[in-house]
Motif scaffolding. Structure first.
Motif, PDB file in Angstrom:
ATOM      1  N   ARG A   1       0.830  -1.207   0.000  1.00 59.46           N
ATOM      2  CA  ARG A   1       0.000   0.000   0.000  1.00 59.46           C
ATOM      3  C   ARG A   1       0.868   1.262   0.000  1.00 59.46           C
ATOM      4  O   ARG A   1       0.542   2.248  -0.663  1.00 59.46           O
ATOM      5  CB  ARG A   1      -0.942  -0.005   1.209  1.00 59.46           C
ATOM      6  CG  ARG A   1      -2.137  -0.949   1.064  1.00 59.46           C
ATOM      7  CD  ARG A   1      -3.005  -0.913   2.304  1.00 59.46           C
ATOM      8  NE  ARG A   1      -4.260  -1.625   2.132  1.00 59.46           N
ATOM      9  CZ  ARG A   1      -4.426  -2.913   2.302  1.00 59.46           C
ATOM     10  NH1 ARG A   1      -3.378  -3.659   2.647  1.00 59.46           N
ATOM     11  NH2 ARG A   1      -5.610  -3.480   2.134  1.00 59.46           N
TER      12      ARG A   1
ATOM     13  N   ASP B   1       0.938   4.207  -2.832  1.00 62.53           N
ATOM     14  CA  ASP B   1       0.857   5.638  -2.532  1.00 62.53           C
ATOM     15  C   ASP B   1       2.002   6.396  -3.184  1.00 62.53           C
ATOM     16  O   ASP B   1       1.802   7.459  -3.794  1.00 62.53           O
ATOM     17  CB  ASP B   1       0.898   5.865  -1.015  1.00 62.53           C
ATOM     18  CG  ASP B   1      -0.473   5.805  -0.377  1.00 62.53           C
ATOM     19  OD1 ASP B   1      -1.470   6.107  -1.072  1.00 62.53           O
ATOM     20  OD2 ASP B   1      -0.558   5.448   0.808  1.00 62.53           O
TER      21      ASP B   1
ATOM     22  N   ALA C   1      -7.460   4.841  -4.583  1.00 59.77           N
ATOM     23  CA  ALA C   1      -7.260   5.222  -3.179  1.00 59.77           C
ATOM     24  C   ALA C   1      -8.368   4.656  -2.301  1.00 59.77           C
ATOM     25  O   ALA C   1      -8.119   4.230  -1.167  1.00 59.77           O
ATOM     26  CB  ALA C   1      -7.200   6.744  -3.057  1.00 59.77           C
ATOM     27  N   GLY C   2      -9.598   4.634  -2.806  1.00 60.09           N
ATOM     28  CA  GLY C   2     -10.697   4.065  -2.042  1.00 60.09           C
ATOM     29  C   GLY C   2     -10.599   2.554  -1.936  1.00 60.09           C
ATOM     30  O   GLY C   2     -10.818   1.972  -0.870  1.00 60.09           O
ATOM     31  N   HIS C   3     -10.237   1.889  -3.043  1.00 60.05           N
ATOM     32  CA  HIS C   3     -10.135   0.436  -3.040  1.00 60.05           C
ATOM     33  C   HIS C   3      -8.998  -0.058  -2.160  1.00 60.05           C
ATOM     34  O   HIS C   3      -9.058  -1.170  -1.622  1.00 60.05           O
ATOM     35  CB  HIS C   3      -9.933  -0.068  -4.468  1.00 60.05           C
ATOM     36  CG  HIS C   3     -11.161   0.034  -5.308  1.00 60.05           C
ATOM     37  ND1 HIS C   3     -11.119   0.130  -6.685  1.00 60.05           N
ATOM     38  CD2 HIS C   3     -12.472   0.077  -4.977  1.00 60.05           C
ATOM     39  CE1 HIS C   3     -12.356   0.199  -7.159  1.00 60.05           C
ATOM     40  NE2 HIS C   3     -13.186   0.175  -6.145  1.00 60.05           N
ATOM     41  N   MET C   4      -7.961   0.744  -2.011  1.00 57.24           N
ATOM     42  CA  MET C   4      -6.830   0.347  -1.173  1.00 57.24           C
ATOM     43  C   MET C   4      -7.236   0.096   0.269  1.00 57.24           C
ATOM     44  O   MET C   4      -6.552  -0.631   0.999  1.00 57.24           O
ATOM     45  CB  MET C   4      -5.747   1.423  -1.205  1.00 57.24           C
ATOM     46  CG  MET C   4      -4.915   1.451  -2.460  1.00 57.24           C
ATOM     47  SD  MET C   4      -3.828   2.900  -2.480  1.00 57.24           S
ATOM     48  CE  MET C   4      -2.872   2.628  -0.985  1.00 57.24           C
ATOM     49  N   ARG C   5      -8.338   0.692   0.693  1.00 55.25           N
ATOM     50  CA  ARG C   5      -8.773   0.542   2.085  1.00 55.25           C
ATOM     51  C   ARG C   5      -9.503  -0.775   2.332  1.00 55.25           C
ATOM     52  O   ARG C   5      -9.803  -1.110   3.481  1.00 55.25           O
ATOM     53  CB  ARG C   5      -9.683   1.717   2.475  1.00 55.25           C
ATOM     54  CG  ARG C   5      -8.957   3.061   2.476  1.00 55.25           C
ATOM     55  CD  ARG C   5      -9.791   4.127   3.160  1.00 55.25           C
ATOM     56  NE  ARG C   5     -10.942   4.522   2.360  1.00 55.25           N
ATOM     57  CZ  ARG C   5     -10.941   5.524   1.489  1.00 55.25           C
ATOM     58  NH1 ARG C   5      -9.838   6.225   1.297  1.00 55.25           N
ATOM     59  NH2 ARG C   5     -12.028   5.828   0.815  1.00 55.25           N
ATOM     60  N   ARG C   6      -9.795  -1.498   1.276  1.00 56.81           N
ATOM     61  CA  ARG C   6     -10.517  -2.758   1.454  1.00 56.81           C
ATOM     62  C   ARG C   6      -9.570  -3.841   1.978  1.00 56.81           C
ATOM     63  O   ARG C   6      -8.424  -3.948   1.521  1.00 56.81           O
ATOM     64  CB  ARG C   6     -11.147  -3.206   0.134  1.00 56.81           C
ATOM     65  CG  ARG C   6     -12.196  -2.233  -0.398  1.00 56.81           C
ATOM     66  CD  ARG C   6     -12.948  -2.858  -1.549  1.00 56.81           C
ATOM     67  NE  ARG C   6     -13.783  -3.953  -1.105  1.00 56.81           N
ATOM     68  CZ  ARG C   6     -15.114  -3.913  -1.039  1.00 56.81           C
ATOM     69  NH1 ARG C   6     -15.755  -2.807  -1.392  1.00 56.81           N
ATOM     70  NH2 ARG C   6     -15.804  -4.959  -0.643  1.00 56.81           N
TER      71      ARG C   6
END
Length: 234
Positions: free
Chosen positions: A49, A53, A90-95
């Protein structure tokens, strides 16, 4: 050209199979052209991750390059698409279970550059569901999700030649990326969504080994805006 599965229905290219449930024919050139494996292929590796970034700008540029209808020519729509891709990523990385793979090639100078990318994440039995995927899953795939064996492939970014040449060859970079994603999750079944109008992506996915479920197993109407495709490693 980019194999964007579920997140870009508004920008899908025109085209639709002529008969519901009948897959279009795999492009003839994929059968006709059976060249040898390149002497020096791309190297596939995962990014953490933090590395994603750090390379977010570069990944956005890859998106713009692979999705542009005129490679090498950038315009405002490419930039807008690149920005939207970065936001989605960026949103999918939080899954939980997020995994992203990149393919890199070596320039004559010895420097490496990104040539392709694919990422996804497990789909859990208990939400939140991804992009309305639950509207498309038949009951048997709900059970697979509940067991933790369903993996959503969210995006595959590849050059246009990857979608038109040697699609059935195991060293095709899209095939290598998707095989590695699923291979890291033993026994997982891959799922993705593709806009019904995006015939180019649909054909490429079929040639890369994806398949549509039989009519009796589908979880959505044949008039739904997207198609559910599944991929199982052999």
């Amino acid at each position: 050209m980019t194999a964007h599965m579920p997140d870009r229905p508004a920008t899908a290219r025109p085209g639709m199979p002529g008969r519901h449930g009948t897959p279009p024919e795999i492009p003839s050139q994929s059968r006709r052209r059976q060249g040898a494996s390149p002497d020096r292929g791309e190297f596939v590796r995962p990014l953490t991750r933090r590395q994603v970034d750090d390379r977010m700008w570069e990944l956005g540029e890859l998106y713009a390059h692979t999705s542009s209808s005129e490679p090498g020519i950038s315009d405002l729509s490419d930039q807008a698409g690149s920005d939207a891709f970065r936001q989605r990523l960026a949103g999918h990385m939080r899954r939980p279970g997020f995994e992203l793979l990149v393919a890199e090639a070596v320039r004559p100078s010895g420097a490496t550059h990104l040539t392709a990318c694919a990422y996804g994440f497990p789909v859990r039995g208990a939400g939140p569901w991804w992009q309305g995927l639950d509207e498309y899953l038949p009951e048997n795939l709900f059970r697979v999700a509940a067991s933790g064996k369903l993996f959503a492939v969210a995006d595959v970014l590849v050059a246009s030649r990857v979608r038109t040449h040697d699609l059935t060859r195991e060293w095709n970079i899209a095939r290598r990326l998707q095989k590695r994603l699923l291979g890291d999750h033993i026994g997982a079944l891959g799922v993705t969504l593709v806009d019904r109008r995006d015939l180019d992506t649909y054909r490429a996915l079929l040639a890369w080994g994806w398949r549509c479920l039989p009519a009796e197993e589908r979880g959505a109407s044949r008039f739904a805006p997207r198609r559910l495709l599944v991929l199982a490693l052999r």
